[in-house]
Design a protein around this motif. Structure first.
Motif, PDB file in Angstrom:
ATOM      1  N   ASP A   3      27.592  23.205  30.278  1.00 23.82           N
ATOM      2  CA  ASP A   3      27.227  23.901  31.510  1.00 23.82           C
ATOM      3  C   ASP A   3      25.858  23.492  32.040  1.00 23.82           C
ATOM      4  O   ASP A   3      25.296  24.171  32.904  1.00 23.82           O
ATOM      5  N   ALA A   4      25.320  22.389  31.560  1.00 22.92           N
ATOM      6  CA  ALA A   4      23.977  22.015  31.976  1.00 22.92           C
ATOM      7  C   ALA A   4      23.900  21.632  33.454  1.00 22.92           C
ATOM      8  O   ALA A   4      22.878  21.848  34.098  1.00 22.92           O
ATOM      9  N   ASP A   5      24.979  21.057  34.001  1.00 20.56           N
ATOM     10  CA  ASP A   5      24.983  20.628  35.398  1.00 20.56           C
ATOM     11  C   ASP A   5      26.352  20.944  35.986  1.00 20.56           C
ATOM     12  O   ASP A   5      27.317  20.213  35.762  1.00 20.56           O
ATOM     13  N   PRO A   6      26.477  22.031  36.757  1.00 22.68           N
ATOM     14  CA  PRO A   6      27.786  22.409  37.300  1.00 22.68           C
ATOM     15  C   PRO A   6      28.407  21.355  38.202  1.00 22.68           C
ATOM     16  O   PRO A   6      29.631  21.265  38.306  1.00 22.68           O
ATOM     17  N   GLU A   7      27.581  20.554  38.875  1.00 20.59           N
ATOM     18  CA  GLU A   7      28.109  19.525  39.767  1.00 20.59           C
ATOM     19  C   GLU A   7      28.705  18.358  38.990  1.00 20.59           C
ATOM     20  O   GLU A   7      29.658  17.728  39.429  1.00 20.59           O
ATOM     21  N   ARG A   8      28.117  18.070  37.838  1.00 26.82           N
ATOM     22  CA  ARG A   8      28.609  16.999  36.966  1.00 26.82           C
ATOM     23  C   ARG A   8      28.696  17.559  35.557  1.00 26.82           C
ATOM     24  O   ARG A   8      27.799  17.373  34.724  1.00 26.82           O
ATOM     25  N   PRO A   9      29.794  18.268  35.267  1.00 29.59           N
ATOM     26  CA  PRO A   9      29.855  19.052  34.031  1.00 29.59           C
ATOM     27  C   PRO A   9      30.179  18.271  32.756  1.00 29.59           C
ATOM     28  O   PRO A   9      30.175  18.866  31.676  1.00 29.59           O
ATOM     29  N   SER A  10      30.457  16.983  32.860  1.00 24.72           N
ATOM     30  CA  SER A  10      30.832  16.223  31.664  1.00 24.72           C
ATOM     31  C   SER A  10      29.802  15.143  31.369  1.00 24.72           C
ATOM     32  O   SER A  10      29.398  14.390  32.263  1.00 24.72           O
ATOM     33  N   LYS A  11      29.379  15.080  30.124  1.00 28.53           N
ATOM     34  CA  LYS A  11      28.487  14.006  29.704  1.00 28.53           C
ATOM     35  C   LYS A  11      29.305  12.922  29.008  1.00 28.53           C
ATOM     36  O   LYS A  11      30.369  13.195  28.437  1.00 28.53           O
ATOM     37  N   LEU A  12      28.813  11.694  29.062  1.00 28.71           N
ATOM     38  CA  LEU A  12      29.534  10.548  28.519  1.00 28.71           C
ATOM     39  C   LEU A  12      28.818   9.999  27.293  1.00 28.71           C
ATOM     40  O   LEU A  12      27.582   9.998  27.218  1.00 28.71           O
ATOM     41  N   GLY A  13      29.616   9.503  26.358  1.00 28.12           N
ATOM     42  CA  GLY A  13      29.051   8.928  25.151  1.00 28.12           C
ATOM     43  C   GLY A  13      30.018   7.962  24.506  1.00 28.12           C
ATOM     44  O   GLY A  13      31.005   7.529  25.115  1.00 28.12           O
TER      45      GLY A  13
END
Length: 400
Positions: free
Chosen positions: A327-337
């Motif tokens: 939930d860190a960034d509602p506009e871009r809710p998915s982080k990549l790794g």
């Protein structure tokens, strides 16, 4: 008073939908509003004929992919825009399909232009011939022939378009394209496919743009391999020049994954296919990983898209793209790794993370691509990353 028929309304609604998503040159829009796709798909409900989806016209008894499809109309429009055919030009199409695309091309080049379409399958060629006759395009040539050899008797062509997937570009097609002419085809490398627009300059083909797409492969090219891992629950789709050790990789996948996360995030509907494309311009280990539900249930770390994710594979190790929501960034809710396995997996994960980070800084960039005869020496190639195929050497580079 509205004199349009229900089918005309369906056709116009489809074209309105496509034009709202991509700019359509006038000639292409007019052709799309003129040619009756439903008559090229007899027996299909007109609502389905004028939906923006592919339609299988011949199943493949030997595999999961159809032998022939009517392509997604928005993809047809995109590739015709890339082709940029003009009135009075001579056009060659590889892959006749339903004959619909050839009819569109005939509308675009007009009565003084010529269209020749090829298909290796006699049933598909017959379907195209009958549909073109039925819809008033008897003048379009339909030839039952291996598309890889082209139709030299009607060359040179101002434009050539492929409506089937190519792993390589055969010399015969380049030779039949007029110097300065344009070739558009779905080209596959390192497990992903792009509709690439190429202009001929002597023996070299130079890209003027590329778009993501997916097509059934042309019959007769076998440059890609599938290697099964972990009892067949994981598959790698890789090029013939990429060695894969299934026993070592299966052993590596039996251990827990190591995860490495980047600061790059994506929105719910944001495309991140450019990561895969970027990686192919720098790294010879890029391929595609496919993880079945059985593999996921058995504990394999879920790839970002289980059936279609980029991976880096080298000897006994691999790393592939993963995603996680927070939930860190509602506009871009998915982080990549990257998830990695094997003794050198951490290094592969660092490389994949670097590709992700570079993409995150410029998400719309595409590489410059040029295609050269296989005999071209290194000294005759432009700067960039080289991928050797059977007939050609492909060079990819950014920043040109």
């Amino acid at each position: 008073m509205d004199d349009t028929t229900p089918i005309e309304n369906l056709r116009n609604q489809l074209v309105d939908q496509i034009s709202a998503e991509q700019p359509l040159p006038h000639a292409i829009e007019r052709a799309l509003r003129t040619v009756r796709r439903d008559l090229h798909l007899p027996g299909l409900d007109p609502v389905d004929a004028y939906s923006d989806k592919a339609v299988t016209i011949k199943e493949n008894p030997n595999g999961p992919l159809a032998l022939s499809c009517a392509s997604v109309p928005s993809t047809v429009a995109m590739m015709l825009t890339q082709l940029d055919a003009k009135p009075a030009e001579n056009i060659l199409e590889i892959g006749a399909g339903t004959g619909y695309n050839a009819a569109l091309l005939s509308e675009i080049v007009g009565p003084t232009g010529t269209v020749t379409t090829l298909d290796i399958d006699p049933g598909v060629a017959l379907h195209a011939r009958q549909a073109l006759n039925r819809t008033g395009y008897e003048h379009v040539r339909v030839i039952e022939r291996d598309g890889l050899v082209g139709a030299p008797e009607h060359a040179p062509y101002d434009r050539i378009i492929g409506t089937v997937g190519f792993w390589d570009i055969p010399h015969a097609l380049r030779a039949q394209l007029a110097d300065g002419g344009r070739l558009v085809l779905p080209l596959r490398w390192r497990g992903q496919t792009r509709s690439v627009a190429l202009t001929r300059h002597g023996d070299t083909l130079v890209s003027t743009g590329m778009k993501l797409c997916g097509f059934v492969p042309i019959i007769g090219q076998d440059g890609e391999r599938t290697t099964e891992l972990a009892g067949g629950t994981v598959r790698l789709h890789h090029d013939q020049d990429q060695p894969v050790d299934p026993d070592s990789l299966s052993k590596a996948l039996a251990a827990p994954a190591t995860e490495l996360w980047t600061d790059v995030r994506v929105g719910r509907t944001e495309s991140f296919d450019g990561i895969w494309l970027r990686a192919t311009a720098f790294d010879d280990t890029v391929c595609r990983i496919q993880a079945t539900q059985q593999a996921l249930a058995g504990g394999i770390r879920r790839p970002v898209i289980p059936g279609l994710s980029p991976a880096l594979v080298s000897a006994d190790s691999l790393a592939y793209l993963i995603a996680e929501r927070d939930d860190a960034d509602p506009e871009r809710p998915s982080k990549l790794g990257a998830a990695s396995y094997g003794p050198n997996g951490s290094e592969l994960a660092r490389r994949l993370a670097a590709h992700v980070t570079a993409w995150g800084a410029d998400r719309t960039a595409v590489p410059h691509l040029s295609v050269h005869p296989i005999a071209t020496p290194d000294s005759g190639l432009p700067a960039g990353h080289v991928i050797n195929k059977q007939d050609t050497r492909v060079v990819l580079s950014f920043g040109r």
